[in-house]
Write a protein that holds these residues in place. Structure first.
Motif, mmCIF file in Angstrom:
data_model
loop_
_atom_site.group_PDB
_atom_site.id
_atom_site.type_symbol
_atom_site.label_atom_id
_atom_site.label_comp_id
_atom_site.label_asym_id
_atom_site.label_seq_id
_atom_site.Cartn_x
_atom_site.Cartn_y
_atom_site.Cartn_z
ATOM 1 N N LEU A 15 5.753 -0.618 -3.970
ATOM 2 C CA LEU A 15 4.717 -1.416 -3.302
ATOM 3 C C LEU A 15 5.332 -2.577 -2.536
ATOM 4 O O LEU A 15 4.824 -3.689 -2.546
ATOM 5 C CB LEU A 15 3.714 -1.924 -4.360
ATOM 6 C CG LEU A 15 3.073 -0.825 -5.230
ATOM 7 C CD1 LEU A 15 2.287 -1.439 -6.397
ATOM 8 C CD2 LEU A 15 2.150 0.063 -4.388
ATOM 9 N N LEU A 17 7.480 -3.632 1.322
ATOM 10 C CA LEU A 17 7.069 -3.714 2.730
ATOM 11 C C LEU A 17 6.330 -2.452 3.184
ATOM 12 O O LEU A 17 5.230 -2.533 3.733
ATOM 13 C CB LEU A 17 8.306 -3.934 3.613
ATOM 14 C CG LEU A 17 8.049 -3.776 5.114
ATOM 15 C CD1 LEU A 17 7.194 -4.923 5.645
ATOM 16 C CD2 LEU A 17 9.356 -3.682 5.887
ATOM 17 N N ARG A 40 8.035 -0.969 -9.951
ATOM 18 C CA ARG A 40 8.880 -1.131 -11.130
ATOM 19 C C ARG A 40 8.521 -2.391 -11.920
ATOM 20 O O ARG A 40 8.409 -2.361 -13.133
ATOM 21 C CB ARG A 40 10.318 -1.224 -10.598
ATOM 22 C CG ARG A 40 11.401 -1.210 -11.578
ATOM 23 C CD ARG A 40 12.707 -1.187 -10.829
ATOM 24 N NE ARG A 40 12.716 -2.120 -9.685
ATOM 25 C CZ ARG A 40 13.755 -2.358 -8.928
ATOM 26 N NH1 ARG A 40 14.883 -1.730 -9.159
ATOM 27 N NH2 ARG A 40 13.687 -3.212 -7.928
ATOM 28 N N THR A 44 5.300 -7.338 -9.258
ATOM 29 C CA THR A 44 4.875 -6.643 -8.028
ATOM 30 C C THR A 44 3.546 -5.937 -8.242
ATOM 31 O O THR A 44 2.659 -5.968 -7.380
ATOM 32 C CB THR A 44 5.956 -5.627 -7.585
ATOM 33 O OG1 THR A 44 7.158 -6.338 -7.310
ATOM 34 C CG2 THR A 44 5.538 -4.858 -6.345
ATOM 35 N N CYS A 74 7.557 5.222 -1.972
ATOM 36 C CA CYS A 74 8.044 4.172 -1.053
ATOM 37 C C CYS A 74 9.086 3.292 -1.733
ATOM 38 O O CYS A 74 9.102 2.080 -1.541
ATOM 39 C CB CYS A 74 6.882 3.297 -0.586
ATOM 40 S SG CYS A 74 5.502 4.184 0.136
ATOM 41 N N VAL A 77 15.856 4.658 -1.290
ATOM 42 C CA VAL A 77 16.272 6.061 -1.297
ATOM 43 C C VAL A 77 16.974 6.447 -2.613
ATOM 44 O O VAL A 77 16.748 7.539 -3.154
ATOM 45 C CB VAL A 77 17.186 6.317 -0.080
ATOM 46 C CG1 VAL A 77 17.930 7.620 -0.200
ATOM 47 C CG2 VAL A 77 16.352 6.280 1.207
ATOM 48 N N VAL A 83 12.356 9.048 -9.580
ATOM 49 C CA VAL A 83 10.887 8.995 -9.500
ATOM 50 C C VAL A 83 10.315 10.416 -9.486
ATOM 51 O O VAL A 83 9.361 10.724 -10.205
ATOM 52 C CB VAL A 83 10.420 8.204 -8.243
ATOM 53 C CG1 VAL A 83 8.924 8.363 -8.023
ATOM 54 C CG2 VAL A 83 10.784 6.735 -8.364
ATOM 55 N N GLN A 318 13.374 0.923 11.503
ATOM 56 C CA GLN A 318 14.392 1.350 10.562
ATOM 57 C C GLN A 318 14.112 2.745 10.072
ATOM 58 O O GLN A 318 14.609 3.191 9.117
ATOM 59 C CB GLN A 318 14.463 0.361 9.405
ATOM 60 C CG GLN A 318 14.795 -1.016 9.946
ATOM 61 C CD GLN A 318 14.827 -2.103 8.909
ATOM 62 O OE1 GLN A 318 14.301 -1.951 7.830
ATOM 63 N NE2 GLN A 318 15.433 -3.208 9.233
HETATM 64 P P1 NAP Z 1 10.942 -3.044 -0.588
HETATM 65 O O1 NAP Z 1 10.059 -3.962 0.166
HETATM 66 O O2 NAP Z 1 12.158 -3.603 -1.250
HETATM 67 O O3 NAP Z 1 10.060 -2.301 -1.709
HETATM 68 C C1 NAP Z 1 10.593 -1.361 -2.587
HETATM 69 C C2 NAP Z 1 9.569 -1.079 -3.667
HETATM 70 O O4 NAP Z 1 10.075 -0.041 -4.514
HETATM 71 C C3 NAP Z 1 9.263 -2.269 -4.570
HETATM 72 O O5 NAP Z 1 7.892 -2.287 -4.871
HETATM 73 C C4 NAP Z 1 10.071 -1.955 -5.834
HETATM 74 O O6 NAP Z 1 9.497 -2.458 -6.993
HETATM 75 C C5 NAP Z 1 9.947 -0.453 -5.861
HETATM 76 N N1 NAP Z 1 10.999 0.181 -6.656
HETATM 77 C C6 NAP Z 1 12.330 0.022 -6.558
HETATM 78 N N2 NAP Z 1 12.961 0.835 -7.426
HETATM 79 C C7 NAP Z 1 11.994 1.500 -8.096
HETATM 80 C C8 NAP Z 1 11.978 2.472 -9.121
HETATM 81 N N3 NAP Z 1 13.116 2.929 -9.654
HETATM 82 N N4 NAP Z 1 10.786 2.950 -9.557
HETATM 83 C C9 NAP Z 1 9.640 2.499 -9.028
HETATM 84 N N5 NAP Z 1 9.566 1.566 -8.056
HETATM 85 C C10 NAP Z 1 10.732 1.088 -7.593
HETATM 86 O O7 NAP Z 1 11.454 -1.835 0.314
HETATM 87 P P2 NAP Z 1 10.817 -1.219 1.648
HETATM 88 O O8 NAP Z 1 11.348 -1.969 2.816
HETATM 89 O O9 NAP Z 1 9.351 -1.080 1.481
HETATM 90 O O10 NAP Z 1 11.546 0.197 1.673
HETATM 91 C C11 NAP Z 1 11.032 1.279 0.928
HETATM 92 C C12 NAP Z 1 11.529 2.575 1.516
HETATM 93 O O11 NAP Z 1 11.131 2.639 2.876
HETATM 94 C C13 NAP Z 1 13.036 2.770 1.501
HETATM 95 O O12 NAP Z 1 13.332 4.080 1.121
HETATM 96 C C14 NAP Z 1 13.460 2.541 2.931
HETATM 97 O O13 NAP Z 1 14.589 3.338 3.257
HETATM 98 C C15 NAP Z 1 12.227 2.980 3.700
HETATM 99 N N6 NAP Z 1 11.991 2.314 4.983
HETATM 100 C C16 NAP Z 1 12.162 0.974 5.087
HETATM 101 C C17 NAP Z 1 11.933 0.358 6.300
HETATM 102 C C18 NAP Z 1 12.125 -1.135 6.456
HETATM 103 O O14 NAP Z 1 12.157 -1.627 7.563
HETATM 104 N N7 NAP Z 1 12.229 -1.909 5.401
HETATM 105 C C19 NAP Z 1 11.493 1.107 7.400
HETATM 106 C C20 NAP Z 1 11.274 2.479 7.243
HETATM 107 C C21 NAP Z 1 11.532 3.079 6.017
HETATM 108 P P3 NAP Z 1 9.740 -3.981 -7.468
HETATM 109 O O15 NAP Z 1 9.077 -4.823 -6.445
HETATM 110 O O16 NAP Z 1 9.038 -4.043 -8.755
HETATM 111 O O17 NAP Z 1 11.213 -4.170 -7.536
#
Ligand code: NAP
Length: 318
Positions: A15, A17, A40, A44, A74, A77, A83, A318
């Motif tokens: 949950l 970005l 996790r 959050t 989400c 990677v 998951v 990204q």
């Molecule tokens: P983010 O803001 O850091 O959010 C990641 C989320 O995943 C957080 O809610 C985190 O929980 C949760 N999480 C992490 N490890 C976990 C686990 N083992 N089990 C369950 N939940 C878990 O990251 P994001 O930017 O949204 O990126 C998410 C995905 O989107 C990535 O795969 C990335 O490659 C892709 N993506 C990102 C972008 C970008 O610009 N950021 C663009 C396109 C695609 P906690 O908050 O509790 O730690």
């Protein structure tokens, strides 16, 4: 935006970005009957419920996906395989399972073993993002006008691909279907390499001994500032991208190094024509991106002075 319910129940695992932006986009368009969420940390999960982009929060990924028609994972990677193994026994027959990971071959490698018969696994990647992370970073408009790439494996049910495409369209995206290997190569040059270069240049500047760190910050010109925005992106996400798209990134880095050497030589030999020719060619690329509606023609990337100070509105695919 079409106010059509695409799925009765959607589960968002992760949950941050992207997960929160998807939740907001679903709320904006009324795209889901119910959005269940899991992340996790307790903090959050609690925050996501407060922000209202999910309807229910769950103590485990397995509980969140119960009875879901669409599951969007989400997380970074590197967590996708784990998951997928946790949710496997709880996935409903006929459900669509997708992700938003920035690489695709590794995601298919890690998740496919855990996809039960009768579940449609369609990997995806919205090419939209910012350098922010966490549940507060998301907003409904993130995907508007941006591409979302789906990379279905051979044999995937075409109706399911169309259903997922229609969903992303109503989230604001333009949708393309691509081979996963090709996706990883394209993204290596348009996204992964620029981030690696940004991390590297900011690292170099912070290691310089002849220029103090306070000077780097005080006199930071727009070129350096733009690199620092990319270099502020989430370390976990980018570590996982580098580890999981190794070959294409190394191939692009090799090309980049060769071209940089040529540029170095042109500067050393005072070859103004070569420099001018390159800088003219690259300027045309920038114009084509603006013409394609993928960036604003406004000076300073459309940042107002207020925003420029915060550096918060620069979009980053990204
Ligand atoms: P983010 O803001 O850091 O959010 C990641 C989320 O995943 C957080 O809610 C985190 O929980 C949760 N999480 C992490 N490890 C976990 C686990 N083992 N089990 C369950 N939940 C878990 O990251 P994001 O930017 O949204 O990126 C998410 C995905 O989107 C990535 O795969 C990335 O490659 C892709 N993506 C990102 C972008 C970008 O610009 N950021 C663009 C396109 C695609 P906690 O908050 O509790 O730690």
């Amino acid at each position: 935006m079409g106010a059509e319910t695409h799925f009765d129940r959607v589960a968002l695992i992760g949950l941050g970005l992207i997960g929160s932006s998807l939740g907001h986009a679903m709320k904006r368009g009324g795209l889901a009957g119910h959005v269940a969420g899991y992340a996790r940390s307790e903090a959050t999960r609690k925050r996501a419920l407060e922000l209202g982009f999910i309807d229910s929060v769950h103590e485990s990924a397995a509980a969140a996906v119960e009875d879901a028609d669409l599951i969007v994972v989400c997380t970074p990677v590197g967590a996708l395989g784990q998951v997928a193994s946790e949710i496997e026994p709880h996935l409903k027959k006929g459900a669509i399972l997708t992700d938003v990971g920035s690489v695709k071959l590794a995601v298919i490698r890690d998740m496919s073993p855990y996809v039960p018969d009768g579940v449609h696994f369609i990997p995806g990647h919205p090419i939209a993002g910012t350098e922010e992370s966490g549940p507060d970073a998301g907003f409904a408009e993130l995907f508007d006008g941006r591409w979302c790439i789906l990379t279905p494996v051979p044999g995937t049910d075409q109706d399911a691909v169309e259903k997922l495409s229609a969903f992303w369209s109503d989230c604001g995206s333009r949708v393309d279907v691509m081979e996963p290997k090709h996706h990883d190569m394209v993204l290596a040059i348009v996204s992964h390499l620029p981030h690696i270069i940004a991390y590297n240049i900011v690292g170099t500047a912070s290691d310089l001994e002849t220029v103090t760190q306070s000077e780097v910050i005080k006199y930071s010109a727009s070129g350096f500032r733009d690199f620092t925005r990319l270099a502020a992106s989430d370390p976990t996400m980018w570590r996982d991208v580098c580890l999981n798209n190794k070959e294409p990134i190394l191939e692009m880095l090799a090309r980049f190094s060769e071209d940089l050497t040529a540029l170095q030589r042109a500067i050393r030999w005072g070859d103004g024509d070569q420099l001018f020719e390159l800088f003219t060619r690259t300027r045309a690329i920038r114009r084509s991106i603006v013409d394609a509606g993928q960036d604003t023609p406004a000076p300073n990337f459309g940042r107002t002075p207020k925003h420029a100070a915060k550096d918060a509105d620069g979009e980053d695919d990204q």
